[in-house]
Design an enzyme around this catalytic site. Structure first.
Site, PDB file in Angstrom:
ATOM      1  N   TYR A 149       0.847  -1.205   0.000  1.00  0.00           N
ATOM      2  CA  TYR A 149       0.000   0.000   0.000  1.00  0.00           C
ATOM      3  C   TYR A 149       0.882   1.255   0.000  1.00  0.00           C
ATOM      4  O   TYR A 149       0.649   2.195  -0.776  1.00  0.00           O
ATOM      5  CB  TYR A 149      -0.925  -0.010   1.227  1.00  0.00           C
ATOM      6  CG  TYR A 149      -1.879   1.175   1.292  1.00  0.00           C
ATOM      7  CD1 TYR A 149      -3.018   1.227   0.496  1.00  0.00           C
ATOM      8  CD2 TYR A 149      -1.630   2.244   2.160  1.00  0.00           C
ATOM      9  CE1 TYR A 149      -3.880   2.310   0.563  1.00  0.00           C
ATOM     10  CE2 TYR A 149      -2.494   3.329   2.230  1.00  0.00           C
ATOM     11  CZ  TYR A 149      -3.617   3.355   1.422  1.00  0.00           C
ATOM     12  OH  TYR A 149      -4.469   4.440   1.479  1.00  0.00           O
ATOM     13  N   LYS A 153       1.233   4.116  -2.880  1.00  0.00           N
ATOM     14  CA  LYS A 153       0.905   5.529  -2.655  1.00  0.00           C
ATOM     15  C   LYS A 153       2.123   6.419  -2.906  1.00  0.00           C
ATOM     16  O   LYS A 153       1.966   7.579  -3.328  1.00  0.00           O
ATOM     17  CB  LYS A 153       0.326   5.720  -1.250  1.00  0.00           C
ATOM     18  CG  LYS A 153      -1.082   5.118  -1.096  1.00  0.00           C
ATOM     19  CD  LYS A 153      -2.089   5.815  -2.010  1.00  0.00           C
ATOM     20  CE  LYS A 153      -3.491   5.258  -1.919  1.00  0.00           C
ATOM     21  NZ  LYS A 153      -4.469   6.012  -2.742  1.00  0.00           N
TER      22      LYS A 153
HETATM   23  P1  NAD Z   1     -13.174   3.101   0.755  1.00  0.00           P
HETATM   24  O1  NAD Z   1     -12.712   1.690   0.811  1.00  0.00           O
HETATM   25  O2  NAD Z   1     -14.180   3.544   1.755  1.00  0.00           O
HETATM   26  O3  NAD Z   1     -13.692   3.442  -0.709  1.00  0.00           O
HETATM   27  C1  NAD Z   1     -12.944   3.054  -1.848  1.00  0.00           C
HETATM   28  C2  NAD Z   1     -13.871   2.851  -3.011  1.00  0.00           C
HETATM   29  O4  NAD Z   1     -13.065   2.460  -4.146  1.00  0.00           O
HETATM   30  C3  NAD Z   1     -14.905   1.735  -2.791  1.00  0.00           C
HETATM   31  O5  NAD Z   1     -16.198   2.221  -3.073  1.00  0.00           O
HETATM   32  C4  NAD Z   1     -14.486   0.646  -3.767  1.00  0.00           C
HETATM   33  O6  NAD Z   1     -15.576  -0.108  -4.297  1.00  0.00           O
HETATM   34  C5  NAD Z   1     -13.776   1.459  -4.858  1.00  0.00           C
HETATM   35  N1  NAD Z   1     -12.848   0.643  -5.644  1.00  0.00           N
HETATM   36  C6  NAD Z   1     -12.002  -0.311  -5.190  1.00  0.00           C
HETATM   37  N2  NAD Z   1     -11.352  -0.877  -6.219  1.00  0.00           N
HETATM   38  C7  NAD Z   1     -11.791  -0.281  -7.340  1.00  0.00           C
HETATM   39  C8  NAD Z   1     -11.494  -0.443  -8.709  1.00  0.00           C
HETATM   40  N3  NAD Z   1     -10.611  -1.375  -9.142  1.00  0.00           N
HETATM   41  N4  NAD Z   1     -12.124   0.351  -9.614  1.00  0.00           N
HETATM   42  C9  NAD Z   1     -13.029   1.266  -9.198  1.00  0.00           C
HETATM   43  N5  NAD Z   1     -13.364   1.454  -7.916  1.00  0.00           N
HETATM   44  C10 NAD Z   1     -12.756   0.693  -6.994  1.00  0.00           C
HETATM   45  O7  NAD Z   1     -11.849   3.980   0.857  1.00  0.00           O
HETATM   46  P2  NAD Z   1     -11.594   5.521   1.273  1.00  0.00           P
HETATM   47  O8  NAD Z   1     -11.078   5.514   2.661  1.00  0.00           O
HETATM   48  O9  NAD Z   1     -12.737   6.391   0.890  1.00  0.00           O
HETATM   49  O10 NAD Z   1     -10.349   5.792   0.338  1.00  0.00           O
HETATM   50  C11 NAD Z   1     -10.412   6.541  -0.870  1.00  0.00           C
HETATM   51  C12 NAD Z   1      -8.996   6.845  -1.290  1.00  0.00           C
HETATM   52  O11 NAD Z   1      -8.333   7.557  -0.228  1.00  0.00           O
HETATM   53  C13 NAD Z   1      -8.140   5.597  -1.535  1.00  0.00           C
HETATM   54  O12 NAD Z   1      -7.262   5.839  -2.620  1.00  0.00           O
HETATM   55  C14 NAD Z   1      -7.360   5.453  -0.244  1.00  0.00           C
HETATM   56  O13 NAD Z   1      -6.152   4.737  -0.451  1.00  0.00           O
HETATM   57  C15 NAD Z   1      -7.125   6.890   0.100  1.00  0.00           C
HETATM   58  N6  NAD Z   1      -6.813   7.193   1.499  1.00  0.00           N
HETATM   59  C16 NAD Z   1      -7.657   6.806   2.500  1.00  0.00           C
HETATM   60  C17 NAD Z   1      -7.330   7.140   3.814  1.00  0.00           C
HETATM   61  C18 NAD Z   1      -8.195   6.737   4.982  1.00  0.00           C
HETATM   62  O14 NAD Z   1      -7.743   6.860   6.132  1.00  0.00           O
HETATM   63  N7  NAD Z   1      -9.421   6.290   4.770  1.00  0.00           N
HETATM   64  C19 NAD Z   1      -6.144   7.817   4.102  1.00  0.00           C
HETATM   65  C20 NAD Z   1      -5.324   8.213   3.040  1.00  0.00           C
HETATM   66  C21 NAD Z   1      -5.682   7.881   1.738  1.00  0.00           C
END
Ligand code: NAD
Length: 225
Positions: A149, A153
């Site tokens: 991961y 990133k």
């Molecule tokens: P989440 O898991 O709640 O939502 C992610 C969404 O992406 C889901 O709806 C899923 O169905 C969709 N998805 C997964 N694989 C896919 C694919 N191959 N094609 C299309 N859609 C796909 O995650 P989140 O926490 O909302 O994260 C969103 C972004 O933010 C991600 O890139 C994550 O890495 C990043 N992020 C999250 C956090 C955190 O703490 N939640 C922190 C930093 C970065």
């Protein structure tokens, strides 16, 4: 993309609130259709349009179709938000090729394809555009139980820089942002996964540890983002 829940959904809804035309896209077609439906009347009242698309961001032809379909409804593409992401914690010594390929595929390759296909459309329009990529605190620091991961990133940051350098001549800007801990479904799953691999003893422990130094004294919410 990744607009069925979490950060992607919140950003999409905030854009609807500002009167934008928004295509909510996600691999979870049923859920993203529901989210689009929930936003339909608000969009209509504000003069915007809402649509949805089922897309796997690692599938170039599906991404092309999503952009083509969006442009056929909205007329053009101004902004592409590459946000879909996945995580599946494994202890460093146990990381498998499957785990690596799955995470790097969605987070790394998916981001690159999303940038390229959006840029092709924006260049054809000749109107410039804006591409935004979701990086992470994990693109600044490698953590032991989520190595692929973090690598993926870090890749988002370098793709953002490479894309920004290449696309500036077309008046397309590329930016990334790096959230810390955001309370979304992703974290609920990560919390469970870390317990399953013995890296946490109780629910909520991992999230508490990761967020103990946040100066505001609480984790971020999707609405904050
Ligand atoms: P989440 O898991 O709640 O939502 C992610 C969404 O992406 C889901 O709806 C899923 O169905 C969709 N998805 C997964 N694989 C896919 C694919 N191959 N094609 C299309 N859609 C796909 O995650 P989140 O926490 O909302 O994260 C969103 C972004 O933010 C991600 O890139 C994550 O890495 C990043 N992020 C999250 C956090 C955190 O703490 N939640 C922190 C930093 C970065």
């Amino acid at each position: 993309t990744g607009a069925a829940q979490g950060i992607g959904r919140a950003i999409g809804e905030a854009l609807v609130q500002e009167g934008a035309d928004v295509c909510f896209a996600d691999i979870n077609g049923a859920k993203v259709a529901e989210i689009a439906e929930l936003n339909q009347s608000k969009a209509n009242a504000l003069g915007g349009k809402v649509m949805h698309a089922q897309v796997d961001v690692t599938d170039r032809s599906a991404v092309k179709d999503m952009i083509g379909h969006t442009v056929s409804v909205f007329g053009k593409l101004d902004v592409k938000f590459n946000n879909a992401g996945v995580n599946k914690p494994m202890n460093f010594l146990d990381v498998t090729e499957n785990n690596w390929n799955f995470i790097m595929g969605v987070n790394g390759l998916g981001c690159m394809i999303g940038m390229q296909e959006a840029a092709h459309q924006m260049i054809a329009q000749g109107t410039g555009g804006k591409i935004v990529n979701t990086a992470s605190i994990a693109s600044r620091q490698g953590f032991d139980n989520v190595a692929p991961y973090c690598a993926s990133k870090f890749a988002v940051v370098s793709l953002t820089q490479s894309g920004a350098r290449d696309l500036a001549k077309h008046n397309i800007t590329v930016n990334g942002f790096a959230p810390g801990v955001v309370a979304t479904e992703m974290w609920e799953q990560v919390d469970q996964d870390l317990m399953d691999i013995g890296a946490a003893d109780r629910p909520g422990q991992a999230m508490e540890e990761f967020s103990s130094e946040i100066l505001r004294g609480r984790v971020a919410t999707p609405a904050d983002i």
